[in-house]
Write a protein that holds these residues in place. Sequence first.
Motif, PDB file in Angstrom:
ATOM      1  N   ILE A 133     -13.699  13.179  14.380  1.00 16.70           N
ATOM      2  CA  ILE A 133     -12.731  12.791  13.359  1.00 16.70           C
ATOM      3  C   ILE A 133     -11.549  13.733  13.489  1.00 16.70           C
ATOM      4  N   GLY A 134     -10.377  13.169  13.759  1.00 16.56           N
ATOM      5  CA  GLY A 134      -9.170  13.963  13.935  1.00 16.56           C
ATOM      6  C   GLY A 134      -8.247  13.835  12.738  1.00 16.56           C
ATOM      7  N   PHE A 135      -7.644  14.947  12.351  1.00 19.63           N
ATOM      8  CA  PHE A 135      -6.701  14.981  11.226  1.00 19.63           C
ATOM      9  C   PHE A 135      -5.302  15.291  11.745  1.00 19.63           C
ATOM     10  N   SER A 136      -4.330  14.597  11.228  1.00 17.74           N
ATOM     11  CA  SER A 136      -2.925  14.859  11.544  1.00 17.74           C
ATOM     12  C   SER A 136      -2.271  15.539  10.351  1.00 17.74           C
ATOM     13  N   THR A 137      -1.602  16.671  10.596  1.00 18.64           N
ATOM     14  CA  THR A 137      -0.976  17.400   9.505  1.00 18.64           C
ATOM     15  C   THR A 137       0.304  18.065  10.001  1.00 18.64           C
ATOM     16  N   ALA A 138       1.098  18.553   9.064  1.00 16.77           N
ATOM     17  CA  ALA A 138       2.360  19.212   9.415  1.00 16.77           C
ATOM     18  C   ALA A 138       2.861  19.978   8.208  1.00 16.77           C
ATOM     19  N   GLY A 139       3.606  21.048   8.458  1.00 13.55           N
ATOM     20  CA  GLY A 139       4.234  21.784   7.371  1.00 13.55           C
ATOM     21  C   GLY A 139       3.233  22.562   6.548  1.00 13.55           C
ATOM     22  N   LEU A 242      -4.351  13.923  19.639  1.00 12.34           N
ATOM     23  CA  LEU A 242      -5.758  13.599  19.397  1.00 12.34           C
ATOM     24  C   LEU A 242      -6.283  12.641  20.459  1.00 12.34           C
ATOM     25  N   MET A 243      -5.504  11.624  20.791  1.00 10.37           N
ATOM     26  CA  MET A 243      -5.950  10.643  21.782  1.00 10.37           C
ATOM     27  C   MET A 243      -6.110  11.266  23.163  1.00 10.37           C
ATOM     28  N   LEU A 244      -5.185  12.140  23.534  1.00 12.60           N
ATOM     29  CA  LEU A 244      -5.281  12.772  24.849  1.00 12.60           C
ATOM     30  C   LEU A 244      -6.437  13.766  24.896  1.00 12.60           C
ATOM     31  N   HIS A 245      -6.622  14.504  23.831  1.00 11.83           N
ATOM     32  CA  HIS A 245      -7.727  15.455  23.766  1.00 11.83           C
ATOM     33  C   HIS A 245      -9.072  14.741  23.905  1.00 11.83           C
ATOM     34  N   GLU A 246      -9.157  13.513  23.347  1.00  4.30           N
ATOM     35  CA  GLU A 246     -10.403  12.748  23.353  1.00  4.30           C
ATOM     36  C   GLU A 246     -10.327  11.545  24.287  1.00  4.30           C
ATOM     37  N   ALA A 247      -9.500  11.623  25.338  1.00  5.68           N
ATOM     38  CA  ALA A 247      -9.348  10.501  26.269  1.00  5.68           C
ATOM     39  C   ALA A 247     -10.697  10.096  26.848  1.00  5.68           C
ATOM     40  N   GLY A 248     -10.945   8.787  26.867  1.00  7.05           N
ATOM     41  CA  GLY A 248     -12.203   8.275  27.383  1.00  7.05           C
ATOM     42  C   GLY A 248     -13.301   8.177  26.357  1.00  7.05           C
ATOM     43  N   SER A 249     -12.989   8.401  25.094  1.00 10.56           N
ATOM     44  CA  SER A 249     -14.032   8.388  24.056  1.00 10.56           C
ATOM     45  C   SER A 249     -13.585   7.538  22.870  1.00 10.56           C
ATOM     46  N   VAL A 250     -14.389   7.551  21.827  1.00 13.28           N
ATOM     47  CA  VAL A 250     -14.104   6.820  20.593  1.00 13.28           C
ATOM     48  C   VAL A 250     -13.901   7.850  19.484  1.00 13.28           C
ATOM     49  N   LEU A 251     -12.823   7.706  18.737  1.00 13.63           N
ATOM     50  CA  LEU A 251     -12.522   8.675  17.696  1.00 13.63           C
ATOM     51  C   LEU A 251     -11.972   7.994  16.459  1.00 13.63           C
ATOM     52  N   ALA A 252     -12.029   8.723  15.355  1.00 12.82           N
ATOM     53  CA  ALA A 252     -11.383   8.294  14.111  1.00 12.82           C
ATOM     54  C   ALA A 252     -10.250   9.266  13.825  1.00 12.82           C
ATOM     55  N   ALA A 253      -9.099   8.736  13.462  1.00 14.49           N
ATOM     56  CA  ALA A 253      -7.944   9.567  13.119  1.00 14.49           C
ATOM     57  C   ALA A 253      -7.530   9.258  11.690  1.00 14.49           C
ATOM     58  N   VAL A 254      -7.373  10.303  10.883  1.00 15.19           N
ATOM     59  CA  VAL A 254      -7.024  10.113   9.481  1.00 15.19           C
ATOM     60  C   VAL A 254      -5.871  11.033   9.109  1.00 15.19           C
ATOM     61  N   ALA A 255      -5.135  10.645   8.099  1.00 18.70           N
ATOM     62  CA  ALA A 255      -4.059  11.475   7.575  1.00 18.70           C
ATOM     63  C   ALA A 255      -4.639  12.591   6.717  1.00 18.70           C
ATOM     64  N   ASP A 256      -3.879  13.669   6.538  1.00 21.43           N
ATOM     65  CA  ASP A 256      -4.398  14.819   5.787  1.00 21.43           C
ATOM     66  C   ASP A 256      -4.423  14.597   4.282  1.00 21.43           C
TER      67      ASP A 256
END
Length: 633
Positions: A133-139, A242-256
Amino acid sequence: MAPNDFDNSIHDFDTTDDGSGPEPSPELWRHTPFTAFVAGEDTRAVYVRDHLPVLMPSFVVDFALRCTEFRSLPGHIARYAESQAWGSAEIEALRSWQRKLVRAGLFISRTELYTRAAAIRESNATPAKIGVIGFSTAGDRADLLLRALGSFAENVQTHGRAVDFLVADSAVDAGHRGRLRGLAGERAADLGVTLRYLGEQEKRLFATELIRRSQCRPEAVEFALFDPFGAGSAGGANRNALMLHEAGSVLAAVADDVLCELASTDSGDFKLALFSDTDPYDRWVFADRADALEAVSFEPRDYLAEQEKLLGRNLGDLLAGVPVNEVNVRKLGLTFLHLLDSGAARIRTTHLGHAGNPAIPTSSFYAPHKGTERELAAEAEIRYRASFASRGALARLATPSVGDGTVSPGMAIGLDHRELLPPFFPVLPAEDLVFGATMGACCPGALSGHLPLCLRHETNGDNAPLHPGEINRARQGSVFEFSQILRAIMAGHQPATQADTTARMQKLGRYICEFAAQPTLDFREALHRIVLTHESQKIMALEHALFTEIDAPEFWRRDIRDFLDHSRDRMQHEDFDIPYELKAGRTNEENRILMQKLIASYGRLLEDWPAIVAAAWDLRSEGKQFSASAKAD
């Protein structure tokens, strides 16, 4: 469908059947993708893929083009005859063309659609299992991230799931990055979960190795992972990381700013809905934030298991055992029919609805929508006004839905990246809408799956969406986003339908680069035409809503008329071509230069993305990762 099957299906029609009810119904039809060429004053040569051209009267072609929903053929004819004020002679003339329209391939039945879709199955398909599960954040958003991390960690632990957590951070300030990384590391240790971190330093090392391995243009990798032009809102760059870090796999990406609190909105009327070229969600705004949250019932559910119900599945497998009359095709458009021609139909992304913050800059998106507080009686105007100030909204589905990338909300998205997916547009809001359009153009047979579930969306800040009556006073500008410009550019591209994903993506990238490479004055002229077309279509849609919503209260009608007046007025201003999110901080000329750079950069990124992903895939297979353990610097 064979001719004798057609002959047996044209009697005893219910002319009111629109395909939206689950009860058994007569055969239903809609038109397929076709092109009509002038072959005389009142004659058209109609061409359908894999069919010979057929000559038809122009009125028959016009009738066919009006059949955009699944209905019985007598029902279609009755509606068309009424719109044309026809008598019995004209109606009989049109009826004589029914069988010819079907045999020429201009119409498809609901049964034939179902049969074709159900037959698409890949023998090598394997279930999707989400491992990250990947989280996107900033600031300075550490508090939000910690809340989201705790919420999702609790959910996966409750349901016995073993996953890693990964944070992609686009914060520019080193102090913000250090604070977030330290606090997140402490929180992860308390929760007993593995947490990795991708910030500025980690992404730089990653980018250097990707450039070396892929031999791609450095500026393409830079644009994929960062914000080199200072456009702002680098959420798409985080998702690319996140996609490049987990290339070749299945992941979930969510906002913070999402909480893993799930509410079912499944009505049970259908087992599955198919859609394209439209928004499948019902959307509501509420006068009070609490009302939005109370409109659904949050309950314990396995978040990852829910995503995996659709993610990576073939359409044929989903349809197995589902009767044709339990598949809702009311919102199915031509894009879906084109997609079936690819011979593949697999769900590559999954999405959910949300309850809480609407995550939009203005209410102009919600105001004309059917499901809003403006449906209340006229004395409820105060409540109507409050609904736009409350920042309380609900986006929901009544049925598990599968369709194209027209709507691809990225607030909480599942990504099957075992095969090549496109990059997100790295900067500016609504990067998820660009991603959906790009996936549709580049990935043969790629579908999006939408679950009848809502996640809770709670962000910081008190800024409320502006309602239509405030637009003219609060912000002088047309209300559209840069993503809509980019999607319009891509819509003019004709993909190579028999090419693979890499070839399609590179061809689209070249097309976008050529668009951006126009001389300055030509680029500006093309930009003006795109924006004017968008605004014109918006005005027509709102005027249609005014015409058809005859029972709507006067205060709502007044707001829409004011917004229409404002939109028409803004078309005459010098900055009419500047998107909403770029209005502040730059001159108009600086914004036009920026837009040309952004478009060119996305084109180059699409050209190089397959090689970048291949390099990331190799690095991951070798066990090399550039994320760091989340801990204080």
